[in-house]
Write a protein that holds these residues in place. Sequence first.
Motif, short mmCIF file in Angstrom:
data_model
loop_
_atom_site.label_atom_id
_atom_site.label_comp_id
_atom_site.label_asym_id
_atom_site.label_seq_id
_atom_site.Cartn_x
_atom_site.Cartn_y
_atom_site.Cartn_z
N ARG A 70 0.97 -1.22 0.17
CA ARG A 70 0.11 0.03 -0.01
C ARG A 70 0.86 1.18 0.11
NH1 ARG A 70 -0.86 2.85 4.82
NH2 ARG A 70 -0.02 2.09 6.52
N LYS A 71 0.32 2.38 -0.49
CA LYS A 71 1.04 3.78 -0.61
C LYS A 71 0.79 4.21 0.88
CE LYS A 71 1.87 7.62 -2.93
NZ LYS A 71 1.49 8.61 -4.12
N LEU A 72 2.01 4.76 1.28
CA LEU A 72 2.16 5.71 2.39
C LEU A 72 1.06 6.93 2.19
CD1 LEU A 72 3.45 6.56 5.14
CD2 LEU A 72 5.21 7.82 3.82
N LYS A 73 0.51 7.28 3.36
CA LYS A 73 -0.64 8.29 3.26
C LYS A 73 -0.35 9.29 4.41
CE LYS A 73 -4.30 5.65 4.68
NZ LYS A 73 -3.72 4.34 5.03
N ALA A 74 -0.68 10.55 4.35
CA ALA A 74 -0.69 11.52 5.41
C ALA A 74 -1.30 11.03 6.65
CB ALA A 74 -1.23 12.80 4.96
N SER A 75 -2.22 10.50 6.83
CA SER A 75 -2.92 10.00 7.91
C SER A 75 -2.08 8.99 8.57
CB SER A 75 -4.25 9.58 7.69
OG SER A 75 -4.17 8.26 6.66
#
Length: 162
Positions: A70-75
């Motif tokens: 999965r891609k890293l996200k700000a949350s």
Amino acid sequence: MKLLAVCLGNICRSPMAEGALRARLDAAGLDWVETDSAGTGGWHAGEAPDRRAIACARGHGVDIGGLRARKLKASDFEYFDWLLCADVQNLIDARRIAPIGLAEKAVLLLDWAGVEPEGEVADPYYGDTSDFERTWTEVDAAAQRIAVRIGNTQERVSWERP
């Protein structure tokens, strides 16, 4: 405590680190520590780890075959206590998406674990079996140190750098 391992595509280094962390923490009775992994790039989202990473981890008694990229996200910066980055470029890329005031949660895995100051986990993607073994050795050494440190401090919320 919640730890997120971060690399580029989330198919080699970070799932291996997640698997090593999970195994070492569970063995130390620290199953309350949550682990996950992500990549700063999203092109492998939904894919299993690289077959060579799966085989390497399996050879060390750790099953990472069920993980999905999965891609890293700000949350992630709000949810996880620490984002443990494989190398400097991924550290820079991770911090670029951090919400204001949370960028310092992203650190270098080997440095934060106390394995090697400013150390980077070798990327085995373009290598062979020996490169994956080297990466395993690095992430497992970090996982061992982290399990000992968490076990010694029994700190469940936050943790200052050494």
